[in-house]
Design an enzyme around this catalytic site. Structure first.
Site, short mmCIF file in Angstrom:
data_model
loop_
_atom_site.label_atom_id
_atom_site.label_comp_id
_atom_site.label_asym_id
_atom_site.label_seq_id
_atom_site.Cartn_x
_atom_site.Cartn_y
_atom_site.Cartn_z
N GLU A 1 0.85 -1.28 -0.07
CA GLU A 1 0.09 0.14 0.01
C GLU A 1 0.90 1.37 0.01
OE1 GLU A 1 -0.26 -2.44 1.94
OE2 GLU A 1 -2.21 -3.44 0.95
N HIS B 1 -11.59 -5.88 8.37
CA HIS B 1 -12.29 -5.51 6.84
C HIS B 1 -13.72 -4.84 7.30
CE1 HIS B 1 -10.42 -9.70 6.31
NE2 HIS B 1 -10.04 -9.13 5.03
#
Ligand SMILES: Cc1ncc(C[n+]2csc(CCOP(=O)(O)OP(=O)(O)O)c2C)c(N)n1
Ligand SMILES: [Mg+2]
Lengths: 415, 338
Positions: free
Chosen positions: B60, B129
């Site tokens: 990322e 999540h």
């Protein structure tokens, strides 16, 4: 219950913490290092596959020997004029550093960082790259701006955060930025410029441009995750970028072993990514020029990135905020086995009859005088004081347009 | 006009912009060939080629960093962080670089970057999540933070984000990717096709950043919400019988203060709803703004209905999720306070 300290068992594990060979009071010790002979390293074709170049990670590209001869296939065959220009750029960089370091001591600014001993790394790249290639420097490549003939006075204005500071007093001294000079805004956060440089070069490739990118990072900062992500992306997308590690042996007070340099070379990190790893004598202007040229040609031919480790030594303190005598032998710099970049290029020019001691002294004096005169001009505009920039300018450029909350805060700040 | 889910609307926004502007490209983990784990980039690689829509390494920080470099070059990259929960490795690049480059270069270098991230819970996604990290972005000077709540808004806001010259954090409420969700998980899922805002123009349009939407008018109580919580707030408004005005903020920074002040000045009551943890959450900022601007019009203390200050719990998700019942309780408290 905590365990009471007792005798260690013979088979107990023990933690290794690397330490430099010499600390203050010790004799500098560079023994046991061996370098290939100048001129001995072959110059591969620019399209050589990375796996064939592994040995370069453990060698050292050298052109100049210690007598000033330029030897071997890496010799870039620069014209005497170009080499004299290089010498003058390095002299100017050193004179500039010397004066600005002193200016900080005199209270004219808050901070300064010299590149003493590392001038060849930036100046050679500044000359070997095309003028419109994009540079993503760390804070020790002022030589790039000087080689690209960026106005010295604008560098001073920035350092003094005065009314002519192109960065409007927003940045710490020496954190230059110049789009025109192809010099990306320096970040105080180490290594962040690396993935940005890779992305810029990917964009250049995406756009069918001709420009490549080059980035610089210190030995210490290679330990950041950004080094890894930059190398990964550069390799995966075959980005036209040169990643330069300036191994000057020190990261503030930590020697390069703390970043992993005791176990392998910094260049060798390239092997794991399949990126050609060149290791070069960073104090040898001609060698730095040659490897930069090689890497730039490779990038321009769509053959991807190169990792270059510049093996050098940080001659001065880390910045104006530390005293290196507190963590390393004071004379370590003088004992550096690969000499001084300015002296070595000078010696070469003298040995081929293109330079003389007199000319050198004159050039030194010239550089000092340029810096003095420019300094006087810059100081007329102002040194670090309050009031050089309107308070309201603080709120500009956070966004393209001033949003309501910043407008409100700007108005509050004036009342 | 076509009927679209939020995913299709986001895909259409990307398609529209890639079709119009060769400087727009998109990449991220599994974004290329596969079209993204939520399918937001589906078919884009087929249509525009791998150069313009491609897979990125699981990095990322690298995705954010390289995208910043592309934006500095002059492209308009749109990158996907697969889940907002994985943005932390990118956070340094977004905070230290994307947000500051314009300022520190005195406007010479700019970062027209859009970072898309599915966020939020209600999908049994567990800790990794489900997070709602919007306040970690709204706190950063130099970033804009945008959160849509319908397909129509999602497309218009995403296009506006891509065309904006500043870095945008574009948080996508993944619980309502396929249909509006009002927090009543015992009820059957309603697809977007049943919702007015699923009518989406095929071509180019924008919804200006910094403009909230009044999604329900009312006289007695203002509810400030964004993302999934807009639908929860609407359900609470219906069920409570309290004549409430629901404001969908759409952009958190810069926030539409005018719409907020106008509404709270009228109703005199304010309930703030978000899914993120409470302490130092964006609701704290909203509460402060309402207090600063509407103190003398307030009839009751401002209420916050938020996720609790715990990591997102998997099995206890529905205890944690601020559903309509909790919102209604807060509404009753503000109504009774006067
Ligand atoms: C992310 C980050 N961590 C720490 C620092 C503080 N810091 C500034 S320079 C420096 C040492 C860097 O050493 P090196 O990378 O070898 O570069 P050199 O100064 O030797 O050129 C440190 C620790 C920083 N600026 N950014
Ligand atoms: Mg160093």
């Amino acid at each position: 219950m905590d365990q009471a300290p007792g005798p260690r068992r013979s088979n107990a594990l023990s933690l290794h913490v690397p330490a430099p060979r010499a600390r203050p009071g010790d004799k500098p010790d560079f023994s046991g290092w061996s370098f290939p002979e100048p001129g001995a390293t072959p110059r591969p074709d620019i399209d050589a596959p990375a796996f064939e170049l592994r040995d370069y990670a453990y060698g050292l590209v050298r052109v100049l020997d210690m007598e000033g001869n330029a030897l071997g296939p890496w010799a870039p065959h620069l014209s005497p004029d170009a080499m004299r220009r290089a010498l003058k750029h390095m002299l100017l960089t050193r004179a500039f550093d010397e004066r600005m370091h002193r200016a900080q001591r005199q209270g004219k600014t808050s901070f300064y960082m010299q590149s003493l001993g590392e001038e060849a790394i930036a100046v050679a790249a500044g000359m070997a790259l095309s003028p419109d290639d994009m540079c993503f420097p760390s804070y020790r490549q002022q030589g790039l701006l000087i080689a690209r003939e960026y106005p010295l006075i604008d560098m001073m204005h920035q350092i003094y955060s005065n009314a002519r500071d192109p960065l409007k007093g927003r940045q710490l001294p020496i954190m230059y930025s110049s789009k025109r000079a192809g010099f990306f805004t320096i970040s105080g956060n180490l290594a962040t410029q690396l993935p940005i440089a890779v992305g810029w070069s990917m964009a250049s490739a995406y756009s069918g441009d001709m420009r490549i990118a080059a980035a610089w990072v210190g030995d210490g900062a290679t330990a950041e995750g950004d080094f890894h992500s930059a190398m990964t992306f550069a390799a995966v997308y075959r980005a036209p970028v040169i990643i330069n590690v300036t191994n000057n042996q020190w990261a503030i007070s930590s020697f390069q072993g703390i970043a992993g340099g005791d176990n392998t070379t910094f260049a060798a990190r390239g092997i794991g990514y399949g990126v050609p790893p060149l290791r070069v004598d960073g104090n040898d202007f001609l060698a730095v020029y040659a490897v930069t040229q090689w890497a730039a040609e490779r990038a321009r031919a769509n053959l991807g990135p190169t990792l270059i480790e510049h093996f050098s030594y940080r001659g001065g303190p880390h910045s104006t905020s530390d005293d290196p005598a507190r963590y390393r032998p004071a004379d370590e710099y003088r004992c550096w086995p690969l000499g001084d970049p300015i002296e070595r290029l000078k010696q070469h020019l003298v040995s081929i009859g293109e330079w003389s001691e007199d000319q050198h002294r004159a050039a030194q004096e010239d550089a000092a005088e340029t810096v003095r005169a420019t300094g006087r001009e810059a100081e007329k505009i102002g040194t670090l004081t309050e009031g050089a920039h309107p308070r309201s300018s603080m709120f500009d450029d956070v966004y393209k347009d001033l949003p309501w909350h910043l407008r409100q805060q700007r108005d509050e700040s004036g009342s | 006009m076509a009927i679209m889910s939020m995913i299709q609307a986001l895909n259409s926004a990307l398609d529209t912009m890639m079709g119009r502007d060769p400087n727009v490209l998109t990449f991220g983990e599994d974004v290329g060939y596969f079209g993204g784990v939520f399918k937001v980039t589906e078919h884009l690689q087929q249509k525009y080629g791998a150069r313009r829509c491609f897979d990125a390494p699981i990095s990322e920080g690298g995705i954010a960093g390289t995208a910043i470099g592309m934006a500095v070059y002059g492209l308009r990259p749109v990158v996907e962080i697969q889940f907002a929960d994985y943005m932390y490795p990118a956070y340094d690049q977004l905070v230290s670089e994307a947000a500051k480059i314009r300022y520190r270069s005195a406007g010479e270098f700019t970062v027209p970057l859009t970072v898309r991230m599915p966020y939020g819970g209600g999908i049994f996604g567990g800790q990794t999540h489900s997070q709602s990290p919007e306040a970690l972005f709204t706190h950063v000077a130099g970033l804009k933070t945008v959160i849509p709540s319908t397909p129509y808004d999602a497309k218009g806001l995403l296009i506006a984000a891509i065309e904006d010259d500043d870095p945008i954090i574009f948080l996508e409420p993944k619980r309502i990717y396929n249909g509006p969700f009002d927090g009543r998980r015992d009820r059957p899922v309603v697809p977007w096709s049943k919702h007015d805002a699923s009518e989406v123009p095929e071509g180019h349009y924008t919804i200006p950043l910094g403009k909230a939407a009044i999604v329900r008018e009312g006289a007695d109580c203002t509810i400030l919400a964004y993302g999934t919580m807009v639908h929860v707030a609407l359900a609470a408004a219906e069920e409570s019988g309290i004549d409430s005005e629901v404001i969908d903020l759409r952009t958190l920074v810069p926030v539409d203060i005018e719409t907020i002040v106008k509404s709270v000045s009228k109703t005199g009551r304010c309930v703030i709803v978000h899914e993120a943890t409470r302490t130092s959450g964006y609701g704290g900022e909203l509460s402060a703004l309402v207090q600063e601007h509407c103190f003398y019009q307030l009839e009751a203390p401002i209420e916050r209905v938020t996720g609790y200050d715990t990591p997102y719990p998997h099995a206890l998700e529905w205890e944690y999720f601020p559903g309509p019942s909790r919102v209604i309780k807060a509404m009753r408290r503000v109504m009774e306070a006067a």
